[in-house]
Design a protein around this motif. Structure first.
Motif, PDB file in Angstrom:
ATOM      1  N   LEU A   5      -5.077 -11.902   9.321  1.00  8.24           N
ATOM      2  CA  LEU A   5      -5.892 -10.878   8.664  1.00  8.24           C
ATOM      3  C   LEU A   5      -5.843  -9.553   9.413  1.00  8.24           C
ATOM      4  N   LYS A   6      -5.821  -9.611  10.736  1.00  7.49           N
ATOM      5  CA  LYS A   6      -5.707  -8.383  11.526  1.00  7.49           C
ATOM      6  C   LYS A   6      -4.376  -7.690  11.252  1.00  7.49           C
ATOM      7  N   GLU A   7      -3.293  -8.472  11.267  1.00 10.26           N
ATOM      8  CA  GLU A   7      -1.971  -7.895  11.035  1.00 10.26           C
ATOM      9  C   GLU A   7      -1.846  -7.350   9.609  1.00 10.26           C
ATOM     10  N   PHE A   8      -2.331  -8.119   8.636  1.00 12.11           N
ATOM     11  CA  PHE A   8      -2.224  -7.694   7.246  1.00 12.11           C
ATOM     12  C   PHE A   8      -3.089  -6.458   6.991  1.00 12.11           C
ATOM     13  N   THR A   9      -4.303  -6.447   7.551  1.00 10.66           N
ATOM     14  CA  THR A   9      -5.194  -5.302   7.389  1.00 10.66           C
ATOM     15  C   THR A   9      -4.584  -4.054   8.026  1.00 10.66           C
ATOM     16  N   GLY A  10      -3.975  -4.212   9.183  1.00 12.18           N
ATOM     17  CA  GLY A  10      -3.310  -3.081   9.831  1.00 12.18           C
ATOM     18  C   GLY A  10      -2.157  -2.545   8.997  1.00 12.18           C
ATOM     19  N   ALA A  11      -1.358  -3.440   8.449  1.00 13.14           N
ATOM     20  CA  ALA A  11      -0.247  -3.015   7.598  1.00 13.14           C
ATOM     21  C   ALA A  11      -0.764  -2.333   6.332  1.00 13.14           C
ATOM     22  N   MET A  12      -1.843  -2.863   5.766  1.00 11.58           N
ATOM     23  CA  MET A  12      -2.409  -2.268   4.553  1.00 11.58           C
ATOM     24  C   MET A  12      -2.998  -0.888   4.853  1.00 11.58           C
ATOM     25  N   ALA A  13      -3.643  -0.749   5.991  1.00 20.73           N
ATOM     26  CA  ALA A  13      -4.196   0.556   6.378  1.00 20.73           C
ATOM     27  C   ALA A  13      -3.074   1.571   6.579  1.00 20.73           C
ATOM     28  N   LEU A  14      -1.997   1.139   7.221  1.00 16.24           N
ATOM     29  CA  LEU A  14      -0.836   2.018   7.404  1.00 16.24           C
ATOM     30  C   LEU A  14      -0.250   2.407   6.047  1.00 16.24           C
ATOM     31  N   LEU A  16      -1.849   2.610   3.122  1.00 18.30           N
ATOM     32  CA  LEU A  16      -2.739   3.566   2.467  1.00 18.30           C
ATOM     33  C   LEU A  16      -2.610   4.954   3.094  1.00 18.30           C
ATOM     34  N   GLY A  17      -2.522   4.997   4.413  1.00 20.55           N
ATOM     35  CA  GLY A  17      -2.356   6.281   5.095  1.00 20.55           C
ATOM     36  C   GLY A  17      -1.061   6.979   4.716  1.00 20.55           C
ATOM     37  N   LEU A  18       0.030   6.227   4.713  1.00 23.40           N
ATOM     38  CA  LEU A  18       1.322   6.821   4.364  1.00 23.40           C
ATOM     39  C   LEU A  18       1.405   7.157   2.875  1.00 23.40           C
ATOM     40  N   LEU A  19       0.719   6.390   2.040  1.00 24.50           N
ATOM     41  CA  LEU A  19       0.697   6.703   0.612  1.00 24.50           C
ATOM     42  C   LEU A  19       0.013   8.043   0.381  1.00 24.50           C
ATOM     43  N   VAL A  20      -1.147   8.228   0.992  1.00 26.82           N
ATOM     44  CA  VAL A  20      -1.872   9.500   0.851  1.00 26.82           C
ATOM     45  C   VAL A  20      -1.034  10.647   1.414  1.00 26.82           C
ATOM     46  N   ALA A  21      -0.461  10.446   2.591  1.00 26.15           N
ATOM     47  CA  ALA A  21       0.376  11.486   3.199  1.00 26.15           C
ATOM     48  C   ALA A  21       1.569  11.814   2.309  1.00 26.15           C
ATOM     49  N   SER A  22       2.191  10.792   1.769  1.00 25.72           N
ATOM     50  CA  SER A  22       3.343  10.983   0.891  1.00 25.72           C
ATOM     51  C   SER A  22       2.977  11.807  -0.336  1.00 25.72           C
ATOM     52  N   LEU A  23       1.873  11.463  -0.967  1.00 25.45           N
ATOM     53  CA  LEU A  23       1.455  12.183  -2.171  1.00 25.45           C
ATOM     54  C   LEU A  23       1.111  13.643  -1.851  1.00 25.45           C
ATOM     55  N   ILE A  24       0.454  13.880  -0.738  1.00 24.69           N
ATOM     56  CA  ILE A  24       0.112  15.253  -0.339  1.00 24.69           C
ATOM     57  C   ILE A  24       1.381  16.050  -0.041  1.00 24.69           C
ATOM     58  N   LEU A  25       2.294  15.438   0.712  1.00 23.61           N
ATOM     59  CA  LEU A  25       3.532  16.135   1.066  1.00 23.61           C
ATOM     60  C   LEU A  25       4.400  16.400  -0.156  1.00 23.61           C
ATOM     61  N   LEU A  26       4.413  15.485  -1.116  1.00 23.98           N
ATOM     62  CA  LEU A  26       5.199  15.709  -2.330  1.00 23.98           C
ATOM     63  C   LEU A  26       4.684  16.904  -3.121  1.00 23.98           C
ATOM     64  N   VAL A  27       3.380  17.100  -3.135  1.00 27.20           N
ATOM     65  CA  VAL A  27       2.813  18.287  -3.794  1.00 27.20           C
ATOM     66  C   VAL A  27       3.205  19.542  -3.012  1.00 27.20           C
ATOM     67  N   LEU A  50       6.519  -4.155   6.316  1.00 27.55           N
ATOM     68  CA  LEU A  50       5.712  -4.758   7.376  1.00 27.55           C
ATOM     69  C   LEU A  50       4.791  -5.834   6.802  1.00 27.55           C
ATOM     70  N   MET A  51       4.181  -5.569   5.645  1.00 30.00           N
ATOM     71  CA  MET A  51       3.318  -6.564   5.001  1.00 30.00           C
ATOM     72  C   MET A  51       4.114  -7.819   4.654  1.00 30.00           C
ATOM     73  N   CYS A  52       5.324  -7.639   4.145  1.00 31.42           N
ATOM     74  CA  CYS A  52       6.175  -8.794   3.824  1.00 31.42           C
ATOM     75  C   CYS A  52       6.446  -9.616   5.076  1.00 31.42           C
ATOM     76  N   TRP A  53       6.759  -8.942   6.165  1.00 37.16           N
ATOM     77  CA  TRP A  53       7.037  -9.623   7.424  1.00 37.16           C
ATOM     78  C   TRP A  53       5.809 -10.397   7.898  1.00 37.16           C
ATOM     79  N   VAL A  54       4.615  -9.801   7.767  1.00 32.85           N
ATOM     80  CA  VAL A  54       3.365 -10.457   8.175  1.00 32.85           C
ATOM     81  C   VAL A  54       3.145 -11.716   7.332  1.00 32.85           C
ATOM     82  N   VAL A  55       3.359 -11.633   6.040  1.00 30.96           N
ATOM     83  CA  VAL A  55       3.158 -12.783   5.154  1.00 30.96           C
ATOM     84  C   VAL A  55       4.142 -13.908   5.499  1.00 30.96           C
TER      85      VAL A  55
END
Length: 124
Positions: A5-14, A16-27, A50-55
């Motif tokens: 859960l720690k590894e998966f939560t960390g990957a999911m947080a990363l 979400l962060g990169l998704l937001v950054a990606s969308l902002i940078l694309l604009v 990373l999530m796939c690797w954790v699973v």
């Protein structure tokens, strides 16, 4: 909290962060060349890998019964997602709107959770 859960939560947080950054940078780089925009659009794929690797690592750690439950849940998710997407594809022929391919993974995740609930109940 378990290691998984720690590894998966960390990957999911990363993710979400990169998704937001990606969308902002694309604009911000709306007028840039595809050589700039394509890598920006694909930034969230890194934590997805990373999530796939954790699973997969978790699947290697669990006992045989838990592995069987996961296998049944994934089989259910695969079949249910295929049935759902094919059905919706045919419904588009009668006027339903097209949906984004981005909706397939959340659907598959939901079907995996449903499959887990069914399989766990079976082996209770």
């Amino acid at each position: 909290m378990s290691r998984y859960l720690k590894e998966f939560t960390g990957a999911m947080a990363l993710y979400l962060g990169l998704l937001v950054a990606s969308l902002i940078l694309l604009v911000h780089f709306a007028e840039a060349s595809p050589w700039v925009r394509v890598p920006l659009a694909l930034m969230p794929i890194i934590p997805c890998g990373l999530m796939c690797w954790v699973v997969v690592r978790e699947m290697r750690r669990i006992d045989e019964l838990q592995l069987r439950i996961q296998f049944e849940a994934l089989g259910f998710a695969f079949a249910a997602t295929a049935l759902s997407t094919f059905s919706y594809g045919f419904l588009q022929n009668v006027g339903l709107p097209q949906i984004s391919w981005l909706m397939i993974w959340p659907l598959m995740g939901a079907m995996w959770i449903l499959g887990l609930m069914i399989a766990r109940r079976r082996y209770r």
